[in-house]
Design a protein around this motif. Structure first.
Motif, PDB file in Angstrom:
ATOM      1  N   TYR A 192       0.056  -2.020  -7.756  1.00 55.62           N
ATOM      2  CA  TYR A 192      -0.109  -0.860  -8.610  1.00 55.62           C
ATOM      3  C   TYR A 192       0.566  -0.047  -8.340  1.00 55.62           C
ATOM      4  CZ  TYR A 192      -3.402   2.851  -6.612  1.00 55.62           C
ATOM      5  OH  TYR A 192      -3.879   3.499  -6.475  1.00 55.62           O
ATOM      6  N   LYS A 211      -3.437  13.003  -5.613  1.00 61.33           N
ATOM      7  CA  LYS A 211      -4.207  12.204  -6.436  1.00 61.33           C
ATOM      8  C   LYS A 211      -4.236  10.283  -5.497  1.00 61.33           C
ATOM      9  CE  LYS A 211      -3.991  11.833 -10.585  1.00 61.33           C
ATOM     10  NZ  LYS A 211      -4.175  11.309 -11.879  1.00 61.33           N
ATOM     11  N   ASN A 223       0.917   3.720   0.702  1.00 57.08           N
ATOM     12  CA  ASN A 223       0.209   4.130  -0.192  1.00 57.08           C
ATOM     13  C   ASN A 223       0.305   5.461  -0.248  1.00 57.08           C
ATOM     14  OD1 ASN A 223      -0.609   1.282  -0.932  1.00 57.08           O
ATOM     15  ND2 ASN A 223      -2.673   1.634  -1.228  1.00 57.08           N
ATOM     16  N   SER A 230      -8.121  14.135  -6.526  1.00 63.14           N
ATOM     17  CA  SER A 230      -7.286  14.599  -5.639  1.00 63.14           C
ATOM     18  C   SER A 230      -8.236  14.139  -4.350  1.00 63.14           C
ATOM     19  CB  SER A 230      -6.749  16.555  -5.989  1.00 63.14           C
ATOM     20  OG  SER A 230      -7.781  16.357  -5.681  1.00 63.14           O
ATOM     21  N   ARG A 271       4.246   0.593 -10.512  1.00 63.85           N
ATOM     22  CA  ARG A 271       4.444   2.190 -11.570  1.00 63.85           C
ATOM     23  C   ARG A 271       5.623   2.409 -10.113  1.00 63.85           C
ATOM     24  NH1 ARG A 271      -0.480   5.776 -10.891  1.00 63.85           N
ATOM     25  NH2 ARG A 271      -1.620   3.382 -11.834  1.00 63.85           N
ATOM     26  N   GLN A 291       2.114   7.742  -3.085  1.00 62.99           N
ATOM     27  CA  GLN A 291       1.230   8.570  -4.248  1.00 62.99           C
ATOM     28  C   GLN A 291       1.958   9.873  -4.083  1.00 62.99           C
ATOM     29  OE1 GLN A 291      -2.174   8.471  -2.117  1.00 62.99           O
ATOM     30  NE2 GLN A 291      -4.041   6.542  -3.025  1.00 62.99           N
ATOM     31  N   THR A 311      -9.970   7.499 -13.225  1.00 61.65           N
ATOM     32  CA  THR A 311      -8.648   8.602 -13.400  1.00 61.65           C
ATOM     33  C   THR A 311      -8.221   8.552 -12.227  1.00 61.65           C
ATOM     34  OG1 THR A 311      -9.960  10.508 -13.911  1.00 61.65           O
ATOM     35  CG2 THR A 311      -9.758   8.991 -15.567  1.00 61.65           C
ATOM     36  N   GLY A 312      -8.373   8.311 -10.997  1.00 56.89           N
ATOM     37  CA  GLY A 312      -7.906   9.251 -10.041  1.00 56.89           C
ATOM     38  C   GLY A 312      -8.955  10.778  -9.550  1.00 56.89           C
ATOM     39  N   GLU A 353      -6.216   6.603  -7.122  1.00 59.24           N
ATOM     40  CA  GLU A 353      -6.905   6.728  -7.481  1.00 59.24           C
ATOM     41  C   GLU A 353      -7.477   4.578  -8.018  1.00 59.24           C
ATOM     42  OE1 GLU A 353      -4.261   6.251 -11.057  1.00 59.24           O
ATOM     43  OE2 GLU A 353      -2.682   6.801  -9.712  1.00 59.24           O
ATOM     44  N   ASN A 354      -7.586   4.472  -5.559  1.00 56.03           N
ATOM     45  CA  ASN A 354      -8.384   3.320  -6.023  1.00 56.03           C
ATOM     46  C   ASN A 354      -9.694   3.369  -5.535  1.00 56.03           C
ATOM     47  OD1 ASN A 354      -7.317   3.694  -3.782  1.00 56.03           O
ATOM     48  ND2 ASN A 354      -5.961   1.942  -2.984  1.00 56.03           N
ATOM     49  N   TYR A 355     -10.400   5.265  -5.886  1.00 58.49           N
ATOM     50  CA  TYR A 355     -11.318   5.299  -4.924  1.00 58.49           C
ATOM     51  C   TYR A 355     -12.674   5.270  -6.229  1.00 58.49           C
ATOM     52  CZ  TYR A 355     -15.243   7.815  -2.166  1.00 58.49           C
ATOM     53  OH  TYR A 355     -16.010   7.570  -1.114  1.00 58.49           O
TER      54      TYR A 355
END
Length: 586
Positions: A442, A300, A410, A312, A446, A414, A309-310, A302-304
């Motif tokens: 972030y 996933k 990252n 894949s 998490r 992830q 909501t992300g 998530e920062n694109y």
């Protein structure tokens, strides 16, 4: 052949049960069975739609039972039914037809293979006397681009139909093998990432597999085996053999001159192909394995931008390759670049298997390869305990087990969060004392908050232990050595550039990445992405000094087409002047 496996190659008509979310490179449909979305997967066109597209087609009447297209053909036509019906079917290994879809009045045939020249997955025949509108492939492409609202209806239906084929195993192949075997995993990974329907049979877990293997005359020494639709089989195939056997490859013509060749189908390469093809350049993409590159292995992102909501990596790559093919780009997979001849008038790219293509301009987006653990036995356990991707396919291998993720970027963070959903516990091993310099905040927050993840700073694996498969490992941390019964390790420790095929054509930096922004004399180029040779640009992870992020790769691939256009324009102007001079001299 055992009836259980006969049924698998002959699935029931439009099953109504919900199927788990698709794990292919094809965009997903929120976990639902696409066949339940009748209005989108089998839409009925309006009369106003038909009146606008009559200039792209011709009207025909087909006899009852007439075969309009057959599995294994390439470049088939597109049909809209005016009256009567067209049955869509696949066949089992004994030649029996299984009709699983019927298109009726004002509905249309086809799925994603109408946007490329691969072998199609299903057959279609007329049911009763049937009147149709027939679109030849070039006319179909023009219609989709010229009439965008109709094209959107068709595109959505095609995507859902491919997802349906994947989820229900229609039009696909059956693979026999062992779950933990690296060769079996590679076949599964190749088919999954290329969105090809298939059924995986783990012979150690499926009680009916022995009888099925006997029916197909498969020996254990043959495994893994891919059963082809023709009844033939591929024993332990390489990616290239599998792609050739299933008709996934594009036919290449070495004498043809493309405007643009893109080497690598990661985010940057796919972006370049989308923008190049949409702006009228005859474009071909050369990819070693499957669209997506390293980003395609991300569970996933998530920062694109635009996906709160992300999404894949496989889904993002799936959308991008469909988009590129819609505009006419060709995608040649399992075609590994092995050399570059830049001494002629045009760039000649040599491919594995004594193939070659020529192009006026090149976009090199070949990315980077995964960096290995550099431990004894690391190659032995690749795919059999050591993994370089964290997708739903890999997560099934470590259900309710302790696992280790190695890396501080990252991609490692992830992977750790994604795998913690199914694993018993995740140990994130990093060499440094902090994650702040290499991972987004972030993700750090998490990971630190998750009870199923332990971050082990200043820790590295020192030994891999096992016979045929990884069984345990030893790591060294601040408190000394520790042994753990961990059977799956995910290595996310960076990459090395894929530039060994370039030879001495281009200038590289000390780490092997391609230098851009200056020519061979060191003078600045018009574009920051132009290499030391005019007409060849480099984007994404393979470029020296690039930001290793999906968003930046997409941005580079998008904007670089401006430099390609300028180069091609200058070349055509120079060619025109030379021709004019030759005419005057004559």
């Amino acid at each position: 052949m055992n009836s259980h496996y006969k049924a698998m190659t002959n699935p029931p008509e439009r099953p109504q049960n919900n199927i788990p979310q698709n794990n292919s490179g094809v965009p997903t449909v929120d976990g639902a069975d696409p066949y339940q979305r009748e209005e989108q997967i089998f839409p009925t066109l309006k009369e106003s739609h038909l009146s606008r597209i009559l200039s792209f087609c011709k009207k025909e009447t087909q006899k009852d039972g007439a075969l309009l297209f057959e599995r294994g053909q390439r470049s088939v036509d597109f049909f809209i039914i005016l009256s009567g019906a067209i049955e869509i079917f696949d066949t089992d290994n004994e030649g029996n037809a299984n009709v699983f879809t019927v298109h009726r009045e004002n509905q249309f045939t086809g799925e994603l293979d109408l946007f490329n020249d691969r072998e199609i997955l299903v057959s279609g025949r007329a049911s009763g006397v049937t009147e149709v509108l027939r679109f030849k492939r070039p006319d179909f492409r023009r219609m989709v681009v010229t009439e965008p609202d109709i094209g959107e209806i068709i595109m959505r239906a095609f995507i859902l139909r491919r997802v349906g084929l994947i989820q229900h195993g229609q039009g696909g192949v059956t693979v026999f093998g062992r779950k933990q075997d690296s060769a079996t995993l590679q076949i599964d990974r190749f088919l999954t990432r290329n969105g090809y329907p298939h059924k995986m049979i783990d012979i150690d877990a499926d009680e009916d597999s022995a009888a099925a293997m006997e029916g197909f005359n498969i020996q254990r020494s043959d495994l893994p085996v891919v059963i082809l639709p023709t009844g033939g089989m591929l024993k332990g195939p390489t990616d290239k053999q599998l792609a050739d056997g299933l008709g996934l490859t594009e036919e290449l013509h070495p004498d043809h001159l493309y405007d643009l060749a893109v080497i690598g189908a990661g985010p940057s390469g796919l972006a370049a192909a989308v923008y190049g093809a949409s702006e009228g350049l005859e474009t071909i993409i050369i990819e070693k394995l499957a669209p997506g590159g390293q980003a395609g292995t991300s569970s996933k992102i998530e920062n694109y931008l635009g996906f709160p909501t992300g999404i894949s990596g496989q889904a993002l790559a799936g959308r991008a390759q469909i988009q590129a093919q819609k505009f006419g780009a060709r995608l040649a997979i399992s075609r590994n670049a092995v050399g570059l001849d830049c001494n002629g008038d045009y760039n000649k790219l040599m491919l594995e298997g004594d193939e070659a293509i020529c192009a006026r301009a090149l976009v090199i987006a070949s990315g980077a390869s995964y960096r290995k653990l550099n431990l004894e036995n690391d190659e032995k356990f690749e795919g059999q305990g050591i993994h370089y991707a964290a997708t739903p396919m890999e997560s099934k291998l470590c259900h309710d087990e302790e696992i280790a993720v190695v890396g501080g970027g990252n991609s490692a963070g992830q992977a750790a969060m994604f795998l913690s959903q199914t694993a018993k516990h995740v140990h994130l091993l990093i060499r440094s004392k902090t994650l702040a310099a290499s991972m987004s905040s972030y993700l750090i927050d998490r990971l630190e908050a998750s009870p199923k993840v332990t971050i082990r700073y200043e820790t590295a694996i020192t030994e891999l232990i096992g016979e045929d498969y990884l069984e345990s490992l030893r790591w060294k941390g601040p408190d000394g050595h520790e042994d753990r019964d961990i059977r799956n390790v995910f290595a996310m420790i960076g990459a090395v550039p894929n530039t060994d095929w370039i030879g001495d054509c281009l200038q590289l930096d000390g780490c092997g990445f391609i230098r851009t922004g200056s020519d061979c004399q060191g003078e600045p180029t018009d574009s920051p992405y132009m290499t030391s040779r005019p007409g060849i640009v480099a984007v994404g992870d393979v470029r020296s000094g690039s930001v290793k992020r999906v968003a930046s790769g997409v941005g580079e691939g998008s904007v670089v087409i401006q430099a390609v256009h300028k180069y091609l324009s200058d070349q055509k102007e120079a060619e025109a002047k030379r021709a004019e001079t030759q005419t005057e001299m004559a």
